[in-house]
Write a protein that holds these residues in place. Sequence first.
Motif, PDB file in Angstrom:
ATOM      1  N   VAL A   1      49.911  -5.059  17.340  1.00 37.00           N
ATOM      2  CA  VAL A   1      48.578  -5.822  16.933  1.00 37.00           C
ATOM      3  C   VAL A   1      48.954  -6.218  15.634  1.00 37.00           C
ATOM      4  CG1 VAL A   1      47.091  -4.162  18.380  1.00 37.00           C
ATOM      5  CG2 VAL A   1      47.520  -3.533  16.089  1.00 37.00           C
TER       6      VAL A   1
ATOM      7  N   ASP B   1      39.124  -4.988  15.866  1.00 39.63           N
ATOM      8  CA  ASP B   1      40.210  -4.591  16.269  1.00 39.63           C
ATOM      9  C   ASP B   1      41.541  -4.224  15.565  1.00 39.63           C
ATOM     10  OD1 ASP B   1      38.443  -4.888  18.802  1.00 39.63           O
ATOM     11  OD2 ASP B   1      39.733  -6.399  19.483  1.00 39.63           O
TER      12      ASP B   1
ATOM     13  N   LYS C   1      39.380  -0.214  18.689  1.00 36.75           N
ATOM     14  CA  LYS C   1      39.225  -1.520  19.588  1.00 36.75           C
ATOM     15  C   LYS C   1      37.607  -1.499  20.127  1.00 36.75           C
ATOM     16  CE  LYS C   1      41.630  -4.175  22.327  1.00 36.75           C
ATOM     17  NZ  LYS C   1      41.496  -5.566  22.051  1.00 36.75           N
ATOM     18  N   GLU C   2      37.149  -2.860  19.831  1.00 39.98           N
ATOM     19  CA  GLU C   2      35.695  -3.115  20.351  1.00 39.98           C
ATOM     20  C   GLU C   2      35.775  -2.956  22.128  1.00 39.98           C
ATOM     21  OE1 GLU C   2      34.586  -6.623  18.575  1.00 39.98           O
ATOM     22  OE2 GLU C   2      34.969  -6.263  16.754  1.00 39.98           O
TER      23      GLU C   2
ATOM     24  N   ILE D   1      39.769   0.675  24.720  1.00 40.17           N
ATOM     25  CA  ILE D   1      40.978   0.585  24.584  1.00 40.17           C
ATOM     26  C   ILE D   1      41.921   0.705  26.003  1.00 40.17           C
ATOM     27  CG2 ILE D   1      43.083   1.694  23.683  1.00 40.17           C
ATOM     28  CD1 ILE D   1      41.050   2.986  21.554  1.00 40.17           C
TER      29      ILE D   1
END
Length: 115
Positions: free
Chosen positions: A13, A30, A58-59, A62
């Motif tokens: 990420v 995120d 994470k919104e 995950i």
Amino acid sequence: MKDKIKEALKEIVPDVYYGAGRFQGRENWDCIVFGKRRTGKSESKGGITRRYFVAIVKEEYIPEDLEKQVIEKMKTLGFKISDTDTAYDYVQKAGECIVEICTMEFGKTEKRCSR
């Protein structure tokens, strides 16, 4: 080691933070946050084990493959996932959505310096 971990996790990420993520005023939460957890004697007493945590933020949720990717990246740096449980926490993002946080711990043993 901090920079090596950061660069490896950035391959998963783009937003990676050391110690704490600053979330106030951010549009997207995120990210991955990592840091030192503790240092102690290795099981064999011949070295020290450094433990780090890695938290995936994470919104909504995950995806499981994201956890696996983190484990594989840390393995490439010589870390082993600790035998501690992976923890999941949830917070609400300003009334918008739920944020899932997965925290894992990793250890790496280093030989002691001889004096």
